[in-house]
Enzyme design. Structure first.
Site, PDB file in Angstrom:
ATOM      1  CE  LYS A 228       3.584   0.219 -12.057  1.00  0.00           C
ATOM      2  NZ  LYS A 228       4.389  -0.832 -12.618  1.00  0.00           N
TER       3      LYS A 228
ATOM      4  CG  LEU B 243      21.663   7.244  -7.556  1.00  0.00           C
ATOM      5  CD1 LEU B 243      22.611   7.229  -6.380  1.00  0.00           C
ATOM      6  CD2 LEU B 243      20.882   8.568  -7.592  1.00  0.00           C
TER       7      LEU B 243
ATOM      8  CB  CYS C 162       6.513   2.548 -16.846  1.00  0.00           C
ATOM      9  SG  CYS C 162       6.111   0.981 -17.630  1.00  0.00           S
TER      10      CYS C 162
ATOM     11  NE  ARG D  80       5.247   1.093 -25.477  1.00  0.00           N
ATOM     12  CZ  ARG D  80       4.616   0.217 -24.707  1.00  0.00           C
ATOM     13  NH1 ARG D  80       3.347   0.404 -24.402  1.00  0.00           N
ATOM     14  NH2 ARG D  80       5.239  -0.850 -24.248  1.00  0.00           N
TER      15      ARG D  80
HETATM   16  C1  UGA Z   1       9.898   0.662 -14.933  1.00  0.00           C
HETATM   17  C2  UGA Z   1      10.213   0.206 -13.492  1.00  0.00           C
HETATM   18  O1  UGA Z   1      11.622   0.080 -13.322  1.00  0.00           O
HETATM   19  C3  UGA Z   1       9.524  -1.132 -13.185  1.00  0.00           C
HETATM   20  O2  UGA Z   1       9.736  -1.499 -11.827  1.00  0.00           O
HETATM   21  C4  UGA Z   1       8.015  -0.998 -13.445  1.00  0.00           C
HETATM   22  O3  UGA Z   1       7.325  -2.215 -13.194  1.00  0.00           O
HETATM   23  C5  UGA Z   1       7.810  -0.591 -14.898  1.00  0.00           C
HETATM   24  O4  UGA Z   1       8.482   0.683 -15.123  1.00  0.00           O
HETATM   25  C6  UGA Z   1       6.332  -0.479 -15.136  1.00  0.00           C
HETATM   26  O5  UGA Z   1       5.680   0.386 -14.541  1.00  0.00           O
HETATM   27  O6  UGA Z   1       5.762  -1.331 -15.852  1.00  0.00           O
HETATM   28  P1  UGA Z   1      10.911   0.101 -17.361  1.00  0.00           P
HETATM   29  O7  UGA Z   1      10.009   1.184 -17.870  1.00  0.00           O
HETATM   30  O8  UGA Z   1      10.930  -1.201 -18.074  1.00  0.00           O
HETATM   31  O9  UGA Z   1      10.517  -0.253 -15.826  1.00  0.00           O
HETATM   32  O10 UGA Z   1      12.383   0.680 -17.404  1.00  0.00           O
HETATM   33  P2  UGA Z   1      13.542   1.081 -16.393  1.00  0.00           P
HETATM   34  O11 UGA Z   1      14.621   0.092 -16.465  1.00  0.00           O
HETATM   35  O12 UGA Z   1      13.004   1.404 -15.062  1.00  0.00           O
HETATM   36  O13 UGA Z   1      14.100   2.420 -17.105  1.00  0.00           O
HETATM   37  C7  UGA Z   1      13.249   3.542 -17.318  1.00  0.00           C
HETATM   38  C8  UGA Z   1      14.047   4.676 -17.925  1.00  0.00           C
HETATM   39  O14 UGA Z   1      14.950   5.247 -16.969  1.00  0.00           O
HETATM   40  C9  UGA Z   1      14.915   4.298 -19.128  1.00  0.00           C
HETATM   41  O15 UGA Z   1      14.768   5.276 -20.124  1.00  0.00           O
HETATM   42  C10 UGA Z   1      16.326   4.281 -18.573  1.00  0.00           C
HETATM   43  O16 UGA Z   1      17.299   4.566 -19.547  1.00  0.00           O
HETATM   44  C11 UGA Z   1      16.245   5.388 -17.535  1.00  0.00           C
HETATM   45  N1  UGA Z   1      17.236   5.285 -16.459  1.00  0.00           N
HETATM   46  C12 UGA Z   1      17.206   4.223 -15.598  1.00  0.00           C
HETATM   47  C13 UGA Z   1      18.194   6.284 -16.287  1.00  0.00           C
HETATM   48  O17 UGA Z   1      18.245   7.278 -17.054  1.00  0.00           O
HETATM   49  N2  UGA Z   1      19.086   6.200 -15.265  1.00  0.00           N
HETATM   50  C14 UGA Z   1      19.064   5.151 -14.396  1.00  0.00           C
HETATM   51  O18 UGA Z   1      19.923   5.139 -13.455  1.00  0.00           O
HETATM   52  C15 UGA Z   1      18.120   4.140 -14.566  1.00  0.00           C
END
Ligand code: UGA
Length: 435
Positions: free
Chosen positions: A203, A249, A259, A326
């Site tokens: 994880k 990316l 998270c 958050r």
């Molecule tokens: C993340 C993981 O993707 C899940 O697999 C995991 O289960 C979850 O954490 C957790 O530990 O509970 P989440 O926090 O909902 O999910 O959000 P993401 O979609 O992963 O995005 C996280 C952050 O990265 C956001 O701020 C998003 O804007 C940013 N991001 C994402 C980027 O800046 N660039 C990207 O290419 C993708």
């Protein structure tokens, strides 16, 4: 099957509702009485596509309670889904987790299987068993089952996850865990049964790897700005190699949420605690902070003083489509702008209420109902998340609604060539500057 889920956040509520929809009898427990009262009325406490419909349909298989005795007594499968926030120096804070263990030890009436879906440091599974068995006379089988759902896709990700990882300590537990797999997901989902330590680390390693991809592309984006390259094309060119792939990316103002920041810090803390400090994870965290500063530098290079300027801010949820703020990059960015004497015209219909809770003392933030109203009279606009609503806006929309259409796009939502007629700054791509 009868199961009790402890913690009605994203993981606990979505899992409870989905398993109830598969005709299992679920008790959902949370200490938050207000939350439980709404759930009892059939109202979902989080915004997730399809969750409300499933909750309504499966209500006859769901019972919500804020009484620990009621939730735990008589239950022989208890699934722990409470949050494990970031503590001092990045150490995961297990206060809520251990409070749950105390409630289980105090109220258990039989031997019991504990499933840990919370993100917990390596070693927690085995400590859980010892802790519970030292506090009461029952035997506990503890299974690690980390959750991989992402907000905004919680229902889809839970019904059809990329994989199900299960950590067990004995062959008997493995047989039971395999039967559990069939309850949580359909047979086609890849199943990895391993030790608790490996499951716990999978994880942290997964979340930190995804965060590292983001920090990597963000650091390349800063180089792109220097050498006149285009980060979106660099990312595309990289992603065509199937070993790299296209996901995570997208350059921007950095990752946020409940998270990635917590889990990168958590993994670094775990590694340091085990005398194997992971420098790559440390660099991931540092780069993420640097990206926010870099974005702010772009703004202050263009506007020498922000004092008394009016700034439209679009998107304060940590990503598009969520009400969750958050660790949103919007928090330090708006804080900085306010410190410099700016006035904020904020537009984010989903997340404004939660953002207001963070900034309730600030009188220089206006919360607007329409994007046009936020743009009107603003000196420039900054875009901080990838909401579908913002993606659909066009250059003409900004031109029509602003005195001067000056845009700082922190998520590269638009093609640069489509923004002609505006002054447009984005991340790691050529700018359209004032003439
Ligand atoms: C993340 C993981 O993707 C899940 O697999 C995991 O289960 C979850 O954490 C957790 O530990 O509970 P989440 O926090 O909902 O999910 O959000 P993401 O979609 O992963 O995005 C996280 C952050 O990265 C956001 O701020 C998003 O804007 C940013 N991001 C994402 C980027 O800046 N660039 C990207 O290419 C993708």
């Amino acid at each position: 099957m009868n199961m009790t889920f402890v913690g009605m956040g994203y993981v606990g509520l979505v899992n409870s509702v989905i398993l109830a929809s598969y005709n299992h009898n679920i008790i959902g427990f949370d200490i938050d009485k207000e939350k439980i009262s709404l759930l009892k009325q059939g109202v979902s406490t989080i915004e997730e596509p399809n969750l409300q419909t499933l909750l309504t349909e499966a209500q006859h298989n769901l019972r919500f309670t804020s009484n620990a005795k009621d939730a735990i007594r008589g239950s022989n499968v208890i699934v722990i889904c409470v949050d494990t926030p970031q503590g001092k120096d990045g150490e995961p804070d297990l206060t809520h987790f251990y409070e749950v263990l105390d409630e289980i030890a105090d109220n258990a009436t039989q031997n019991c299987c504990i499933i840990i879906r919370s993100t917990v440091p390596v070693g927690t599974n085995r400590l859980t068993k010892k802790y519970l068995e030292s506090k009461c006379n029952y035997r506990f089988q503890v299974i690690s089952m980390p959750e991989f759902l992402s907000q905004g896709n919680a229902v889809k990700d839970t019904i059809n996850p990329s994989r199900l990882v299960i950590g067990v300590t004995s062959p008997e537990a493995e047989i039971f865990a395999k039967s559990l797999a069939g309850i949580f997901v359909n047979k086609k989902v890849p199943l990895l049964v391993t030790t608790p330590e490996t499951a716990e680390l999978i994880k942290y390693a997964s979340n930190s790897f995804l965060a590292m991809k983001i920090s990597y592309i963000n650091s390349i984006s800063r180089l792109c700005d220097k050498v006149d390259a285009d980060i979106d094309k660099v990312a595309l060119g990289m992603s065509l190699d199937p070993r790299i792939g296209p996901s995570f990316l997208k350059a921007g103002v950095g990752y946020g949420g409940s998270c990635f920041p917590k889990d990168t810090n958590g993994l670094y803390w775990i590694s340091d605690d085990n005398a194997v400090p992971l420098d790559l994870v440390k660099a991931t965290i540092t780069e993420n902070d640097a990206q926010i500063k870099y974005f702010l530098d772009k703004i202050t290079k263009r506007f020498k003083s922000l004092n008394n300027l009016k700034i439209a801010v679009f998107g304060v949820g940590f990503k598009g489509g969520t009400e969750d703020v958050r660790n949103s990059p919007a928090i330090p960015i708006v804080k900085y702008l306010l410190e410099k004497g700016a006035y904020i015209n904020l537009y984010d219909p989903l997340a404004e209420e939660n953002f207001h809770k963070v900034f309730s003392r600030h009188t220089h933030i206006a919360y607007l109902d329409y994007p046009q109203d936020a743009l009107k009279n603003s000196d420039f606009v900054i875009i901080l998340n990838d909401s579908d609503e913002f993606k659909k806006l066009t250059a003409d929309f900004y031109i029509e609604n602003m005195k001067r259409p000056i845009i700082f796009d922190g998520r590269n939502l638009y093609k640069v060539e489509d923004m002609k007629g505006t002054e447009y700054y984005s991340i790691g791509r050529p700018s359209l500057k004032k003439k």
